[in-house]
Design an enzyme around this catalytic site. Sequence first.
Site, mmCIF file in Angstrom:
data_model
loop_
_atom_site.group_PDB
_atom_site.id
_atom_site.type_symbol
_atom_site.label_atom_id
_atom_site.label_comp_id
_atom_site.label_asym_id
_atom_site.label_seq_id
_atom_site.Cartn_x
_atom_site.Cartn_y
_atom_site.Cartn_z
ATOM 1 N N CYS A 135 2.879 18.234 6.327
ATOM 2 C CA CYS A 135 2.202 18.251 5.028
ATOM 3 C C CYS A 135 3.211 17.985 3.912
ATOM 4 C CB CYS A 135 1.517 19.597 4.809
ATOM 5 S SG CYS A 135 0.562 19.612 3.287
ATOM 6 N N CYS A 353 -0.018 -22.543 0.394
ATOM 7 C CA CYS A 353 1.071 -23.263 1.062
ATOM 8 C C CYS A 353 1.913 -24.001 0.018
ATOM 9 C CB CYS A 353 0.506 -24.249 2.090
ATOM 10 S SG CYS A 353 1.796 -25.030 3.085
ATOM 11 N N CYS A 382 3.697 -20.660 9.818
ATOM 12 C CA CYS A 382 3.869 -19.293 9.304
ATOM 13 C C CYS A 382 2.586 -18.455 9.376
ATOM 14 C CB CYS A 382 4.380 -19.337 7.873
ATOM 15 S SG CYS A 382 3.158 -19.902 6.670
ATOM 16 N N CYS A 389 -7.698 -18.222 4.762
ATOM 17 C CA CYS A 389 -8.931 -19.004 4.926
ATOM 18 C C CYS A 389 -10.129 -18.067 5.073
ATOM 19 C CB CYS A 389 -8.830 -19.899 6.158
ATOM 20 S SG CYS A 389 -10.349 -20.833 6.476
#
Lengths: 422, 446
Positions: A135, A353, A382, A389
């Site tokens: 904790c 890119c 990469c 996308c």
Amino acid sequence: MADISSNFLGIKSPNPFWLASAPPTDKKINVLRAYEAGWGGVVWKTLGSQVKNVSSRYSSVDYHGSRVMGFNNIELISDRPLDINLKEITEVVKLFPDRAMIVSLMADSTREAWHELIKKCEDAGAMGFELNFGCPHGMTERGLGAAVGQDPEIAKMVVEWVMEKATIPVITKLTPNVHSVVPTGKACVEAGTNALSLINTIQSVTGVDLDTLVPNPYVAGKSVFGGYCGPAVKPIALKFLTTIAQNNITKKVPISGIGGISTWRDAVEFMLLGSSTVQVCTAAMKHGFRIVEDMCEGLNNWMDEKGFKTLNDFIGKSVNNITHWEDLDINYHHVANINEDKCIHCGLCYITCEDTSHQAINLSYGDPYNTYTIKEQDCVGCNLCKLVCPVDNCITMVEKRVAPEYINWKMWQEQGLPLNDH
Amino acid sequence: MIKNNRLTAEQYQHNFSDIKPPFETQDAALVEANRCLFCYDAPCTKACPTSIDVPKFIKQITTYNVKGSAHTIFQSNIMGAGCSKVCPVEKLCEGACVYNLMEEPPIPIAKLQRYSTEKAIDNNWQYFERKKSNGKKVAIIGAGPAGLSCAHVLSREGVDVTIYEKENKGGGLMTYGIAAYKVTPQFCEDEVNYILEIGGIEIKYNQELGKNISLEELQKNYDAVYLAFGVGLANKLNIPGEDLEGVEDAITFIYNLRSKTYKDINVGDKVAVIGMGMTAIDAATQAKRLGSKEVTMVYRRTEAEKSCTQHELDIARLDGCATLWLAAPKEIIGENGKVKALVCDVMKLGQPDAKGKPTPTPTGETVTLNVDMVIKATGQNPFTVLVSGYGIDNAKGKININQSATNVSKVFAGGDCVNGGKEVVDAVQAGKDGANAILKFMMNVK
């Protein structure tokens, strides 16, 4: 149907999904509701000396329209009287003897205090203990919680006290607020702990209110560092988990994985990286206990699909797939490919890119839709375009090895092979 | 029977309330704003005649920068608030949204644009500071979208602008020619006032070119003149019975709707609307909403050749308007000087015309609609006589321009008076282009 029942050091549960030591396991009423919903077990919220909580205890981080991507709390251990907790534990165990009842402990830092607490909890019907060495707030100032877990020597001493007395399995919960969890993990295993669990919450500030200028959560004009958890911490938890699952000493004991597990998929990932059971908190606090239904069914379906009959068939199966960077194969090469039929012409691959990677995507202007194609000779593989996308499987990475044989960085240097010249 | 006051106040209120209600809450706007993918070189922006940076203004909503969001919109389109309500977005920005290619609903760009711009107008967030007056003066004819947009750009550059407007309110077709359930007169007034807030623009109302003012005067007194007076005259049908009581053109019908109270507008029990463009839709739906029992839209071609969008036709159909395809008005029959019926030739489609639309030809059969009102919405004519009278090059009244300049010295033009009648957003862009051409012109004339 696969068998998803779990046997953790003899502690049985109908599934590997436990609720972590946290507000959802603080009271009989919550735990009964959890068991009715189908949870395999609970780690009862930490018992120790009497504390007092403040009002306003949680805050969170939202991301892109999704609430509680990360969650933070400044709540202490159970603030209810020990006797009430013990009485309720006994009642719950009696009603649901088939579920795992682990009790989280954080006694004052004396051998006597630990021994006394252990005795009382065993008498109440606990099936196992989880030592709260993690904790990160409130208790550390008292020399407890993470203050113990951050110092392997102290952790070892406390575990030794516990093992002197405990007659049921002991799990030690590790704090991630360290450079590496391995030293404390090793110390605890050497001191005799039967298992490890990780991670506890990560010290955090979730944000600052731009009107009041007070960070979250707001407590009368002030805030404190809280413990961070939820989906945001999962990658960090998986990393710490892997280090424990790979270390020669710590890997000897079973692990209960914790940290941002929200779905059966998350759970499977933790199990593949070495967790025998998993513990959930934030997801339940966001959605309620009913999420366990899909966790069980999803896990079952996945196991059937993959041909795994029991949990042990796949626990730890990915641990060795994480290696050292030096051992990676430099001759491995893949390049992006854009599926023109699936492309929606959003241009996200191109701009990321172009701006931030290797200028490996060609843009051909159109009205209103541009066409994007990969310049294979410039693509380093990469993955960035594929990651941004928005269409599933529109961009795929196609393997194009540089050469068939394996070669790592060390070999590369030894052979005097060329480095990049641009 | 033609009469007014057909409905109760509540019914009028209901029938003419906002057809596309705004986001009620920030949360609701955020759900949609967060769906936006933030496309690069975004198709929505390309599809917008004013090139609003749509991904940017939507992103700004998600970062709670609504003030910046409206700024982004107004930078490209000072009437971005009005356009958010009247643009046929299904064939512009939203039609180009990449989500359409995923068979997913597009981002509600117009609704989000409305969210930001309405806040800006309500709070009077002003973004543009007028440069110090540079002594140049420009006269603009018409306070519609093209004129206002041109005036705003010019004023920002320190030009003193005077707009001559023949009506007594600004906004042009936005104020006088669009269905009331799309924009309210109050909104149009607010928008005009918001645009004028920049200063340096004076509107002289009730001033009509060729009536109260002459082009020669303006050429003499100003450094440049921008013509943005739109189109006005409704096409005639040139069939017998066109003068009967109960025949009205849609422009006048809608104009009355915008300038009078609803209960004072006359409408028939059974109405035929001739035409299938956006104005025809606005007339038909509003005739229905005023309490007509039957409204039939009559078009000489088929649904495939309609010039309104599908979305608009759907609105008319949902309002209960009927359609009669392949029917061309032949004669309006009267009784006691009032419309009694509309006789139409039944048509068939023939060879494509110059624009590629098949030419309808009569089959010899006729069809008769029993109606007591005929609304003509077959397009508007440019002000041919006016334009030719000033020696301005034109094509059937549509002013010819070369980079906004007409053949007449110091005189520029844009908007509907050039293109014959397009969208508000096209006029706004024309106004920007006109202003830039005028600025360039004035800088070169020392």
